[in-house]
Scaffold this motif. Sequence first.
Motif: not given
Length: 365
Positions: A41-69
Amino acid sequence: MPSDLSALTLSATAQTTVAAVLSAMAQPFSGPTETKRGEFFGKKGSFTAVAALMSEVVPAERKAFGQWLNQVKTEIETKLADLDQQTAGQKTESAWIDWTIPGILPAVGHLHPVSHAIESVTRIFEKVGFTRVRYPEVDWDWYAFESLNMPKNHPARDEWETFFVETPASSKKGKVVLTPHTSNGQVREMERLKSKPPIRMINIARCYRRQQDATHTQMFHQFEGLVVDKGITIQHLKGTLDYFAESFYGPGTKSRIRPFHFQFTEPSFEVDFSCHVCGGTGQVADSESDTGKRKCRFCKSGWHEVGGAGMVHPNVLKAGGIDSEVYTGFAFGWGVERTYTLKPGLQIDDIRLFYSGEPAFLRQF
Ligand code: DAH
């Protein structure tokens, strides 16, 4: 296990980021919890990085990606909580104290042997009416030499390997020296008592000489006795020496005085004490020798020389403002360390040990 993301349209870089967090989660959780938390969860943490992907996920898939997160986050948190419990357990274990183990006794100190010797010398003389005094260790030439009947440039001064202090001299009292003997206390004591006997002084102080070997240290201690009154004779001196010999070394120890020369006493003597090893005979029993005896190795002659003494020179009384026609006196002086090393049972062949600060040596006393 977080759900499968293969149905989503993630870029190749996004997939690598996802793979990174999954692989980090698959590693065993160990070490401090906070460090581990930072890795996710740090600034360069692996979860922080993966959570930042949300903006590039296509809107239709955001819900599924959010649940996964959310699933990923919960799983990481659970593992961190486990780790926390584990390390807390370790902490209490290492802090556990066995109260039944015997303790370590604190070291108990004691007086330095030289301080101890000074105490006993003081007590011995105080018992017979001497007053313990202490005079400056840094003193004028006048008190250390001139008032003791040693005029400037007198050859007798050479015997005292004196340290001179680099400081302006006094026109009346001369240079400043580190006192090479406690005899500087003689005239000082006469002055303290306004030149009015009776005087019964024991002056114990540090002295300094430019000498260093097994029997000399540059700093050492002396004690100086001075008695001035009407009718004082050599007999009083001899009686005082005998009294000291028996009190300090034990019953049966005798003193002996031999003619000598000091500028500040007339007559002057060297003082010896009888050897306690051979009882003053110079010989001890030895079954292996033909005569059944051999020379005493401790004294070689039956006696130990300790110091000097004599009847106070009229010039010294005069320097202290005392009328030598009315009063007489005796004085004596010698080293505390030397006197102490001659005590029965001590086998100290190098007085430098006293000032070595060596605990192994000092603990023996
Ligand atoms: N001051 C002398 C020394 O250091 C010792 C001494 C000799 C002291 C004779 C005295 C004395 O008082 O009378 O060697």
